[in-house]
Motif scaffolding. Sequence first.
Motif, mmCIF file in Angstrom:
data_model
loop_
_atom_site.group_PDB
_atom_site.id
_atom_site.type_symbol
_atom_site.label_atom_id
_atom_site.label_comp_id
_atom_site.label_asym_id
_atom_site.label_seq_id
_atom_site.Cartn_x
_atom_site.Cartn_y
_atom_site.Cartn_z
ATOM 1 N N THR A 31 -52.594 4.500 -36.723
ATOM 2 C CA THR A 31 -52.605 3.892 -35.390
ATOM 3 C C THR A 31 -51.415 4.426 -34.606
ATOM 4 N N GLY A 32 -51.380 4.097 -33.326
ATOM 5 C CA GLY A 32 -50.234 4.439 -32.496
ATOM 6 C C GLY A 32 -49.339 3.237 -32.266
ATOM 7 N N MET A 33 -49.297 2.323 -33.233
ATOM 8 C CA MET A 33 -48.543 1.080 -33.077
ATOM 9 C C MET A 33 -47.204 1.173 -33.791
ATOM 10 N N LEU A 77 -47.667 -4.278 -26.794
ATOM 11 C CA LEU A 77 -48.918 -4.924 -27.194
ATOM 12 C C LEU A 77 -48.697 -6.400 -27.496
ATOM 13 N N VAL A 120 -44.838 -5.802 -31.161
ATOM 14 C CA VAL A 120 -45.639 -4.610 -31.445
ATOM 15 C C VAL A 120 -45.731 -3.780 -30.174
ATOM 16 N N ILE A 139 -47.380 -0.066 -28.516
ATOM 17 C CA ILE A 139 -48.522 0.817 -28.725
ATOM 18 C C ILE A 139 -48.418 2.014 -27.795
ATOM 19 N N GLN A 179 -44.164 -1.577 -35.021
ATOM 20 C CA GLN A 179 -43.816 -2.979 -35.211
ATOM 21 C C GLN A 179 -42.301 -3.118 -35.314
ATOM 22 N N THR A 216 -44.579 8.493 -32.385
ATOM 23 C CA THR A 216 -44.208 7.204 -32.964
ATOM 24 C C THR A 216 -42.927 7.325 -33.788
#
Length: 484
Positions: A150-152, A433, A76, A78, A154, A112
């Motif tokens: 979110t700013g994630m 992350l 992950v 971020i 995967q 993203t």
Amino acid sequence: MFARPREFSTVLHHLRPIRTPIGKASIGRVLVGGRIDDAGRLPRYIGITLLAASLIWAPILGYLATAPARYTSQAVLILPGSGASASVTLDSIGQASSHASSPFANNSVSPTVTYKRLIGADRIIAHAAETVGTSRADFGSPQVQLIDQTGMIQLSITAGSPFAAQERGDALIAAFFEELDALRADELGTRETSGEGAIEEFRASVAATRAEMEALQRETGLVSAGQYEQIVSETDALRRRVLDLETELDEQTRQVDALVASLAISPTLAAATIKLHADSEFAALADQMAEQSAALAMAAQQYGANHPERVGIRTKYQATLAEARRRAGRITGLSADQLDALDLAPVGGRADLLARLVEYDAARQGLAAEHATLAAQLAADEAKTAALLEPAARLEDLQRNFQVAEAVFASAMARAQTTKSDLYASYPLVQVLEDPNLPDQPSSPRKKLALAAGIAATLMLFMGLALGWMRRPLINRLLAKPAP
């Protein structure tokens, strides 16, 4: 699942000869005559069931038996949501500021999504495959998923073993960050290259203005416009001083003229008189002259002009006067005509007035000399001020232009330096992350999912066969319904 046309034709053939109403027993005999035995259908259904079941389970069991195990490692990334800003102010030079907005401030561009496409870029995957020592085709394509709100980001990467999957995930992330660093360095280099031309122009402008200003300074002697203002201020102060000296000199002259008129002697003779009577020998001669003058006055009252006593006293007085004149000439250095105007008698009470006359005259002469000097200096300063008026204005303009050019040049240099620290303006900061994990079980083949699909297909097969099996009783019920 419904009656075939031949069976319907058979039933209708048996029903067609009936012309008269019949009872329940008659209808039962007719139906029994037209029914197909269920025992003959059972083998067909069993065969269909076995065939369909084999078609369902053979691929599933073959896939589970032959498919290699695949393991998926997940990580992950971020993106922090805050921006950064910096401002530098250099006194009398300029100001430079650097500002990096939040990567999520612009609704039209999503960082993203940009990074998702960048992670899937072919050169990044090829670099990661080269790192782990495999081919691009064998490395495969990573699965990138954006987590909503979110700013994630995967990442999922698949390999034949848990350690290989984790190694590929680490290699992919390392290649992604190397590519980001290369893109940021390329952006900074492009910005620096594009700004070099403007900086050179600013530097040339500063140098040209400085050279022109230095030439004017050498020509006129002016260092700055402030120096000219100081010269003007000093000239004004000198003008006021000359006016004050004129007033003092006029006052002092009136005092000297008053004493000259009162004493009937010039300041030069007054000074000579004071100097003369300060000599002890001349003072003795003056006293002797005073005694002889008194004796001569008494003899003039008692004797005639040619009386021997009066003539003797007059002779002594004249001899003493001649000696005093010779002594006065040696002491004062005055000529005979000036000595005739000199009072050789004792000064008595006039000594203070003579001293004051000499003092006032000396002060007047000092003021006159100072006034003449300062007046000449004032005339020179006024001429210099008039001559430097235009060069001073030009120098002030040049200095202002130089300050502006220098400020612009310094600001451009400061901006060029601060942009080097603004690494995340176009490519926002991204952090890991969660590192790629080590999977503990394979992600494929999924035995439970395959078995569940086979069971579901089997159940659907049984339901279809059951409906086909039940079609004959339904047809018989429809045919047994009495006519209205």
